[in-house]
Design a protein around this motif. Structure first.
Motif, mmCIF file in Angstrom:
data_model
loop_
_atom_site.group_PDB
_atom_site.id
_atom_site.type_symbol
_atom_site.label_atom_id
_atom_site.label_comp_id
_atom_site.label_asym_id
_atom_site.label_seq_id
_atom_site.Cartn_x
_atom_site.Cartn_y
_atom_site.Cartn_z
ATOM 1 N N GLY A 10 34.921 -15.667 -85.235
ATOM 2 C CA GLY A 10 35.339 -14.512 -86.031
ATOM 3 C C GLY A 10 36.802 -14.701 -86.410
ATOM 4 N N LYS A 11 37.536 -13.589 -86.419
ATOM 5 C CA LYS A 11 38.953 -13.639 -86.848
ATOM 6 C C LYS A 11 39.754 -14.605 -85.967
ATOM 7 C CE LYS A 11 39.065 -9.005 -86.625
ATOM 8 N NZ LYS A 11 37.630 -8.666 -86.623
ATOM 9 N N MET A 12 39.575 -14.486 -84.642
ATOM 10 C CA MET A 12 40.337 -15.353 -83.729
ATOM 11 C C MET A 12 39.860 -16.802 -83.788
ATOM 12 S SD MET A 12 42.897 -14.024 -82.328
ATOM 13 C CE MET A 12 43.164 -15.385 -81.214
ATOM 14 N N ASP A 32 28.407 -19.796 -82.374
ATOM 15 C CA ASP A 32 28.460 -18.384 -82.814
ATOM 16 C C ASP A 32 27.056 -18.024 -83.314
ATOM 17 O OD1 ASP A 32 30.930 -16.364 -84.201
ATOM 18 O OD2 ASP A 32 28.821 -16.101 -84.783
ATOM 19 N N PRO A 33 26.554 -16.828 -82.991
ATOM 20 C CA PRO A 33 25.202 -16.459 -83.441
ATOM 21 C C PRO A 33 25.028 -16.535 -84.964
ATOM 22 C CG PRO A 33 26.090 -14.799 -81.961
ATOM 23 C CD PRO A 33 27.189 -15.783 -82.190
ATOM 24 N N SER A 55 34.816 -14.019 -78.298
ATOM 25 C CA SER A 55 33.553 -13.531 -78.865
ATOM 26 C C SER A 55 33.527 -11.993 -78.867
ATOM 27 C CB SER A 55 32.365 -14.130 -78.101
ATOM 28 O OG SER A 55 32.453 -13.855 -76.714
ATOM 29 N N GLY A 77 39.512 -15.616 -73.848
ATOM 30 C CA GLY A 77 40.402 -14.658 -74.516
ATOM 31 C C GLY A 77 39.742 -13.308 -74.709
ATOM 32 N N THR A 79 38.214 -9.809 -74.130
ATOM 33 C CA THR A 79 38.579 -8.800 -73.128
ATOM 34 C C THR A 79 37.354 -7.954 -72.753
ATOM 35 O OG1 THR A 79 39.299 -7.432 -74.969
ATOM 36 C CG2 THR A 79 41.005 -8.655 -73.796
ATOM 37 N N GLY A 102 42.892 -14.207 -69.899
ATOM 38 C CA GLY A 102 44.056 -13.376 -70.230
ATOM 39 C C GLY A 102 43.666 -12.278 -71.192
ATOM 40 N N ALA A 103 44.208 -11.103 -70.963
ATOM 41 C CA ALA A 103 43.943 -9.994 -71.874
ATOM 42 C C ALA A 103 44.816 -10.123 -73.117
ATOM 43 C CB ALA A 103 44.232 -8.676 -71.177
ATOM 44 N N ASN A 104 45.870 -10.924 -73.013
ATOM 45 C CA ASN A 104 46.800 -11.042 -74.145
ATOM 46 C C ASN A 104 47.474 -12.408 -74.070
ATOM 47 O OD1 ASN A 104 49.039 -10.722 -75.934
ATOM 48 N ND2 ASN A 104 48.630 -8.532 -75.865
ATOM 49 N N PHE A 105 47.135 -13.263 -75.029
ATOM 50 C CA PHE A 105 47.655 -14.628 -75.004
ATOM 51 C C PHE A 105 48.949 -14.770 -75.807
ATOM 52 C CE2 PHE A 105 43.615 -15.691 -73.152
ATOM 53 C CZ PHE A 105 43.900 -16.802 -72.391
ATOM 54 N N PHE A 217 48.285 -14.979 -80.603
ATOM 55 C CA PHE A 217 47.247 -15.146 -79.572
ATOM 56 C C PHE A 217 46.649 -16.551 -79.629
ATOM 57 C CE2 PHE A 217 46.638 -10.607 -81.004
ATOM 58 C CZ PHE A 217 47.379 -10.064 -79.974
HETATM 59 N N1 LIG Z 1 43.237 -12.142 -75.162
HETATM 60 C C1 LIG Z 1 43.816 -12.044 -76.348
HETATM 61 O O1 LIG Z 1 44.999 -12.412 -76.528
HETATM 62 C C2 LIG Z 1 43.038 -11.493 -77.520
HETATM 63 C C3 LIG Z 1 43.598 -11.462 -78.795
HETATM 64 C C4 LIG Z 1 42.819 -11.034 -79.867
HETATM 65 C C5 LIG Z 1 41.512 -10.625 -79.649
HETATM 66 N N2 LIG Z 1 41.012 -10.639 -78.398
HETATM 67 C C6 LIG Z 1 39.628 -10.298 -78.126
HETATM 68 O O2 LIG Z 1 38.821 -11.403 -78.550
HETATM 69 C C7 LIG Z 1 37.552 -10.953 -78.992
HETATM 70 C C8 LIG Z 1 37.258 -11.504 -80.384
HETATM 71 O O3 LIG Z 1 38.205 -11.036 -81.317
HETATM 72 P P1 LIG Z 1 38.031 -11.285 -82.883
HETATM 73 O O4 LIG Z 1 39.105 -10.487 -83.521
HETATM 74 O O5 LIG Z 1 37.912 -12.731 -83.217
HETATM 75 O O6 LIG Z 1 36.605 -10.578 -83.123
HETATM 76 P P2 LIG Z 1 35.599 -10.794 -84.337
HETATM 77 O O7 LIG Z 1 34.682 -9.614 -84.329
HETATM 78 O O8 LIG Z 1 36.327 -11.100 -85.607
HETATM 79 O O9 LIG Z 1 34.757 -12.104 -83.953
HETATM 80 C C9 LIG Z 1 33.893 -12.185 -82.859
HETATM 81 C C10 LIG Z 1 32.900 -13.309 -83.133
HETATM 82 O O10 LIG Z 1 32.129 -13.520 -81.948
HETATM 83 C C11 LIG Z 1 30.806 -13.830 -82.353
HETATM 84 N N3 LIG Z 1 29.870 -13.639 -81.251
HETATM 85 C C12 LIG Z 1 29.139 -12.526 -80.927
HETATM 86 N N4 LIG Z 1 28.341 -12.804 -79.867
HETATM 87 C C13 LIG Z 1 28.582 -14.093 -79.520
HETATM 88 C C14 LIG Z 1 28.072 -14.948 -78.510
HETATM 89 N N5 LIG Z 1 27.125 -14.540 -77.637
HETATM 90 N N6 LIG Z 1 28.553 -16.209 -78.427
HETATM 91 C C15 LIG Z 1 29.471 -16.654 -79.292
HETATM 92 N N7 LIG Z 1 29.994 -15.881 -80.292
HETATM 93 C C16 LIG Z 1 29.551 -14.626 -80.383
HETATM 94 C C17 LIG Z 1 30.560 -12.914 -83.553
HETATM 95 O O11 LIG Z 1 29.473 -13.389 -84.353
HETATM 96 C C18 LIG Z 1 31.918 -13.008 -84.267
HETATM 97 O O12 LIG Z 1 31.917 -14.098 -85.192
HETATM 98 C C19 LIG Z 1 37.623 -9.419 -78.873
HETATM 99 O O13 LIG Z 1 37.077 -9.041 -77.634
HETATM 100 C C20 LIG Z 1 39.105 -9.108 -78.892
HETATM 101 O O14 LIG Z 1 39.422 -7.903 -78.231
HETATM 102 C C21 LIG Z 1 41.747 -11.067 -77.320
#
Ligand SMILES: NC(=O)c1ccc[n+]([C@@H]2O[C@H](COP(=O)([O-])OP(=O)(O)OC[C@H]3O[C@@H](n4cnc5c(N)ncnc54)[C@H](O)[C@@H]3O)[C@@H](O)[C@H]2O)c1
Length: 246
Positions: A10-12, A32-33, A55, A77, A79, A102-105, A217
Motif C-alpha cells: 500500500g502507501k508504505m 499483497d492480496p 500491511s 511496521g 501497528t 516498532g509503532a513508529n519508525f 517511516f
Molecule cells: N510503524 C510505523 O512507523 C508505521 C508508519 C506508517 C504506517 N504504519 C502502519 O502500517 C500499516 C500499513 O500502512 P499503509 O499506510 O501502507 O496502509 P495501506 O492501507 O496503504 O496499505 C496496506 C496494504 O496491505 C495489504 N494487505 C492487506 N492484508 C494483507 C496481508 N494479509 N498480507 C499482505 N498485505 C496485506 C493491503 O492490500 C494494502 O495494499 C498500518 O497498520 C499503519 O498504521 C506504521
C-alpha cells in the motif's frame, strides 16, 4: 546490499520500494492480496534476507506467525498488535530468528521520545504542572489510540511520579490527578501528530512531533532491515536507534 520482501504494498510498501535503492536495499519480492503473490511462503519470500511488513492490523498477527514458522528475519511496521507482543516475542526467540518491531519508525519521533522523557522528569519536580496528551491522524488510520500514543504513554508513566494510569477513552467525569488523559482524533488528511502538554495556571508548554512525509517511516524501516540482517533476537526500533547512536 540487503534483499527485501515487502509484505503489504500500500502507501508504505510503495514508499519502501521507491527509497530502497537509496539505502543499499533491493526489493526481491512483494506479497499483497491485491497482487499475484498473496501468501507468505518460502517461495514467495524469494530468499529475501529481510521481510518488511506494512500491511493491516487485522492480519499482522497471522503474518508474524507465518514469518516465525519460516524463521524469516523481519521488520514489523504494522501497528495494532501490542497485546500479542509477549507471546510472539517468545515464539520468535524460540525460532532463533531476528525480528524488529516498532509503532513508529521515524528517527525524529525516536529523538522526540528522548526529549520527552527528560521533560517529564524535569516537570515532575514542579507540582504546579499537570500533564495531558493527544494525537491526531488522517481518516484512513485503522487503529486508535495509535501505537505511538501507547508507547509515549508508557514512557510518560515510567518517568512521572504523579501519573500512574493512562485513560484513552472520553471522560464523562473529572480527570483524576493520577490519570494521564491521552486523546485521539481522526479525520481528513492529518499527518501523524503527537502532542504532550505541561499545563499550569500561569502557562502552557507543549512538545509536539508532526510527520511531514511517510518517507521518514520508510527510511527508518530500511535502516532497521539493514541492521537486523544476519542478527538474531527480538528488538524494538528504539533498541536499533540506541545501537546506531552508540
Ligand atoms: N510503524 C510505523 O512507523 C508505521 C508508519 C506508517 C504506517 N504504519 C502502519 O502500517 C500499516 C500499513 O500502512 P499503509 O499506510 O501502507 O496502509 P495501506 O492501507 O496503504 O496499505 C496496506 C496494504 O496491505 C495489504 N494487505 C492487506 N492484508 C494483507 C496481508 N494479509 N498480507 C499482505 N498485505 C496485506 C493491503 O492490500 C494494502 O495494499 C498500518 O497498520 C499503519 O498504521 C506504521
Amino acid at each position: 546490499m540487503t534483499t527485501i520482501s515487502l509484505i503489504g504494498y500500500g502507501k508504505m510498501g510503495k514508499m519502501l520500494q521507491q527509497l530502497s535503492s537509496q539505502r543499499d536495499c533491493e526489493v526481491v519480492s512483494i506479497i499483497d492480496p491485491a497482487l499475484p503473490s498473496t501468501e507468505i511462503t518460502r517461495e514467495s519470500l524469494n530468499q529475501a534476507q529481510v521481510a518488511i511488513d506494512f500491511s493491516h492490523p487485522s492480519v499482522v498477527v497471522q503474518n508474524i506467525e507465518h514469518l516465525i514458522e519460516l524463521s524469516q528475519t523481519c521488520v514489523i511496521g504494522t501497528t495494532g498488535w501490542n497485546s500479542e507482543l509477549p507471546r510472539l516475542r517468545d515464539l520468535a526467540l524460540k525460532h532463533d530468528m531476528g525480528l524488529v518491531y516498532g509503532a513508529n519508525f521515524s528517527l525524529g519521533l525516536s529523538l522526540f521520545s528522548r526529549v520527552l522523557k527528560s521533560a517529564v522528569q524535569i516537570f515532575d519536580r514542579f507540582e504546579d504542572y499537570d500533564l495531558l496528551a493527544w494525537e491526531k491522524h488522517h481518516n484512513q488510520k485503522a487503529d486508535s489510540p495509535s501505537g505511538t500514543a501507547i508507547e509515549l504513554a508508557r514512557l510518560i508513566l515510567a518517568n512521572s511520579s504523579r501519573k500512574s494510569e493512562v485513560v484513552y477513552d472520553k471522560l464523562d467525569r473529572k480527570v483524576q490527578a493520577h490519570e494521564l488523559h491521552f486523546a485521539s482524533m481522526r479525520g481528513g488528511y492529518i499527518p501523524g501528530t503527537h502532542v504532550l502538554s505541561f499545563d499550569s495556571e500561569a502557562d502552557t508548554i507543549e512538545l509536539s512531533h508532526t510527520v511531514r512525509s511517510r518517507s521518514t517511516f520508510a527510511l527508518g524501516a530500511l535502516a532497521a532491515a539493514r541492521w537486523i540482517a544476519g542478527k538474531k533476537g527480538v528488538f524494538s526500533f528504539e533498541d536499533v536507534i540506541g545501537d546506531l547512536l552508540c
